[in-house]
Every structure is written in structure tokens, then in C-alpha cells.
Design a protein around this motif. Structure first.
Motif, PDB file in Angstrom:
ATOM      1  N   PRO A  30      -6.436  -0.908 -22.382  1.00 25.14           N
ATOM      2  CA  PRO A  30      -6.860   0.479 -22.586  1.00 25.14           C
ATOM      3  C   PRO A  30      -6.582   1.307 -21.337  1.00 25.14           C
ATOM      4  CG  PRO A  30      -8.753  -0.926 -22.223  1.00 25.14           C
ATOM      5  CD  PRO A  30      -7.550  -1.826 -22.297  1.00 25.14           C
ATOM      6  N   ILE A  31      -6.184   2.531 -21.547  1.00 24.24           N
ATOM      7  CA  ILE A  31      -5.945   3.463 -20.450  1.00 24.24           C
ATOM      8  C   ILE A  31      -6.908   4.619 -20.644  1.00 24.24           C
ATOM      9  CG2 ILE A  31      -4.299   5.007 -19.329  1.00 24.24           C
ATOM     10  CD1 ILE A  31      -2.079   3.204 -20.424  1.00 24.24           C
ATOM     11  N   VAL A  32      -7.663   4.943 -19.619  1.00 26.72           N
ATOM     12  CA  VAL A  32      -8.645   6.031 -19.684  1.00 26.72           C
ATOM     13  C   VAL A  32      -8.053   7.255 -19.018  1.00 26.72           C
ATOM     14  CG1 VAL A  32     -10.966   6.753 -19.036  1.00 26.72           C
ATOM     15  CG2 VAL A  32     -10.519   4.359 -19.592  1.00 26.72           C
TER      16      VAL A  32
ATOM     17  N   ASN B  16      -7.663  -2.877 -15.435  1.00 22.60           N
ATOM     18  CA  ASN B  16      -7.585  -3.877 -14.375  1.00 22.60           C
ATOM     19  C   ASN B  16      -7.911  -3.298 -12.990  1.00 22.60           C
ATOM     20  OD1 ASN B  16      -5.289  -2.391 -13.887  1.00 22.60           O
ATOM     21  ND2 ASN B  16      -3.854  -4.056 -14.278  1.00 22.60           N
ATOM     22  N   GLY B  17      -8.365  -2.023 -12.952  1.00 23.81           N
ATOM     23  CA  GLY B  17      -8.790  -1.413 -11.707  1.00 23.81           C
ATOM     24  C   GLY B  17      -7.737  -0.577 -11.006  1.00 23.81           C
ATOM     25  N   ILE B  18      -6.533  -0.574 -11.505  1.00 18.95           N
ATOM     26  CA  ILE B  18      -5.471   0.211 -10.872  1.00 18.95           C
ATOM     27  C   ILE B  18      -5.642   1.681 -11.234  1.00 18.95           C
ATOM     28  CG2 ILE B  18      -2.984   0.670 -10.860  1.00 18.95           C
ATOM     29  CD1 ILE B  18      -2.524  -2.311 -11.209  1.00 18.95           C
ATOM     30  N   ARG B  19      -5.468   2.538 -10.232  1.00 17.76           N
ATOM     31  CA  ARG B  19      -5.490   3.989 -10.413  1.00 17.76           C
ATOM     32  C   ARG B  19      -4.106   4.489 -10.034  1.00 17.76           C
ATOM     33  NH1 ARG B  19      -5.689   8.246  -7.012  1.00 17.76           N
ATOM     34  NH2 ARG B  19      -6.677  10.150  -7.725  1.00 17.76           N
ATOM     35  N   ALA B  20      -3.467   5.224 -10.931  1.00 18.24           N
ATOM     36  CA  ALA B  20      -2.125   5.720 -10.668  1.00 18.24           C
ATOM     37  C   ALA B  20      -2.098   7.230 -10.845  1.00 18.24           C
ATOM     38  CB  ALA B  20      -1.121   5.068 -11.604  1.00 18.24           C
ATOM     39  N   GLU B  21      -1.575   7.916  -9.863  1.00 16.97           N
ATOM     40  CA  GLU B  21      -1.409   9.362  -9.949  1.00 16.97           C
ATOM     41  C   GLU B  21       0.090   9.635 -10.080  1.00 16.97           C
ATOM     42  OE1 GLU B  21      -2.702  13.472  -7.666  1.00 16.97           O
ATOM     43  OE2 GLU B  21      -3.552  11.556  -7.034  1.00 16.97           O
ATOM     44  N   LEU B  22       0.472  10.173 -11.232  1.00 20.19           N
ATOM     45  CA  LEU B  22       1.880  10.401 -11.543  1.00 20.19           C
ATOM     46  C   LEU B  22       2.153  11.897 -11.660  1.00 20.19           C
ATOM     47  CD1 LEU B  22       2.268   7.742 -14.382  1.00 20.19           C
ATOM     48  CD2 LEU B  22       2.816   7.468 -11.964  1.00 20.19           C
ATOM     49  N   PRO B  23       3.355  12.322 -11.358  1.00 24.61           N
ATOM     50  CA  PRO B  23       3.700  13.739 -11.530  1.00 24.61           C
ATOM     51  C   PRO B  23       3.601  14.136 -13.004  1.00 24.61           C
ATOM     52  CG  PRO B  23       5.374  12.594 -10.242  1.00 24.61           C
ATOM     53  CD  PRO B  23       4.449  11.551 -10.774  1.00 24.61           C
ATOM     54  N   ALA B  24       3.000  15.280 -13.281  1.00 25.00           N
ATOM     55  CA  ALA B  24       2.829  15.745 -14.650  1.00 25.00           C
ATOM     56  C   ALA B  24       4.163  16.073 -15.314  1.00 25.00           C
ATOM     57  CB  ALA B  24       1.906  16.960 -14.677  1.00 25.00           C
ATOM     58  N   ALA B  25       5.211  16.255 -14.531  1.00 28.40           N
ATOM     59  CA  ALA B  25       6.518  16.619 -15.077  1.00 28.40           C
ATOM     60  C   ALA B  25       7.280  15.422 -15.649  1.00 28.40           C
ATOM     61  CB  ALA B  25       7.359  17.285 -13.989  1.00 28.40           C
ATOM     62  N   LEU B  26       6.751  14.199 -15.520  1.00 27.03           N
ATOM     63  CA  LEU B  26       7.449  13.032 -16.052  1.00 27.03           C
ATOM     64  C   LEU B  26       7.546  13.121 -17.567  1.00 27.03           C
ATOM     65  CD1 LEU B  26       5.892  10.054 -14.051  1.00 27.03           C
ATOM     66  CD2 LEU B  26       8.119  11.112 -13.705  1.00 27.03           C
TER      67      LEU B  26
ATOM     68  N   VAL C 265       3.715   2.798 -16.759  1.00 23.33           N
ATOM     69  CA  VAL C 265       2.582   2.077 -17.354  1.00 23.33           C
ATOM     70  C   VAL C 265       2.922   0.616 -17.515  1.00 23.33           C
ATOM     71  CG1 VAL C 265       1.192   1.846 -19.468  1.00 23.33           C
ATOM     72  CG2 VAL C 265       1.573   4.115 -18.473  1.00 23.33           C
ATOM     73  N   ASP C 266       4.118   0.313 -18.033  1.00 14.98           N
ATOM     74  CA  ASP C 266       4.538  -1.096 -18.195  1.00 14.98           C
ATOM     75  C   ASP C 266       4.574  -1.810 -16.854  1.00 14.98           C
ATOM     76  OD1 ASP C 266       4.771  -0.679 -20.910  1.00 14.98           O
ATOM     77  OD2 ASP C 266       6.959  -0.495 -20.884  1.00 14.98           O
ATOM     78  N   ALA C 267       5.053  -1.140 -15.824  1.00 15.16           N
ATOM     79  CA  ALA C 267       5.167  -1.756 -14.495  1.00 15.16           C
ATOM     80  C   ALA C 267       3.791  -2.019 -13.883  1.00 15.16           C
ATOM     81  CB  ALA C 267       5.994  -0.883 -13.578  1.00 15.16           C
ATOM     82  N   LEU C 268       2.843  -1.162 -14.162  1.00 15.66           N
ATOM     83  CA  LEU C 268       1.530  -1.286 -13.528  1.00 15.66           C
ATOM     84  C   LEU C 268       0.593  -2.266 -14.250  1.00 15.66           C
ATOM     85  CD1 LEU C 268       0.954   2.465 -12.687  1.00 15.66           C
ATOM     86  CD2 LEU C 268       1.392   0.608 -11.063  1.00 15.66           C
TER      87      LEU C 268
END
Length: 99
Positions: A56-58, A76-86, A95-98
Motif C-alpha cells: 500500500p502507498i499512502v 516498509n518505512g521509505i519516504r520518497a519525494e518526487l517531482p510533481a512533473a513526472l 515506485v517499483d525501484a523503491l
């Protein structure tokens, strides 16, 4: 029969064979089941059970994130901040990589 029903049917058939104490070949002959079909479903159900996972992704809006980014929190506790332009493909790759 839809996919879920097929999976349930073949899961039950494979379990019956295990409990029958017959070889797979004997079980298939006794029950009028195509030998290759039995192996196809055995392999398919086994490989599906070991490779599929659901994470699940919140999605939360955080006051500290900028409008140019999206923050993903994984179970799993990982927090990722991605550019909104992706685009969607790039986000899926991340997401698959993380996971």
C-alpha cells in the motif's frame, strides 16, 4: 468461468491431488484431467504466489512539501519525494525501484 474462479478451481484440484496419495499422472488419469493442463496451473499458481506482492502507498498532503513535489510513504518505512512533473511511467519506475 472468470480468472478468480479458475484459480480457485485449480487450487482445489491441486490440493486434492496432494491429499490423494496418487502420483500426478495417476490422479489426472483417474479424474479425466489433461496432464499438461495440470502442470500449467501448478506452475502458474506457484509462480503467482511467490512473485506478487501488494504494497500500500499512502498519499498525504504535507505542509512542508512544495507544490512542485509529491511525497510517497511506503508501508516498509521509505519516504520518497518526487517531482510533481513526472509522468505515470516515470512514477511507476520509481515506485517499483523503491519497493
Amino acid at each position: 468461468m472468470n480468472q478468480a474462479q479458475k484459480r480457485a478451481h485449480w487450487t482445489a484440484v491441486i490440493e486434492q491431488q496432494k491429499q490423494s496419495q496418487l502420483s500426478i499422472k495417476q490422479f489426472c488419469q483417474a479424474n479425466g484431467i489433461n496432464y499438461q493442463t495440470f502442470f500449467y496451473w501448478s506452475k502458474r499458481l506457484l509462480s503467482t504466489d511467490t512473485t506478487q506482492t501488494l504494497q500500500p502507498i499512502v498519499f498525504n498532503e504535507q505542509p512542508h512539501s512544495s507544490p512542485e513535489s509529491v511525497v510517497l510513504f511506503f508501508a516498509n518505512g521509505i519516504r520518497a519525494e518526487l517531482p510533481a512533473a513526472l509522468n505515470a511511467t516515470q512514477i511507476k519506475l520509481w515506485v517499483d525501484a523503491l519497493q
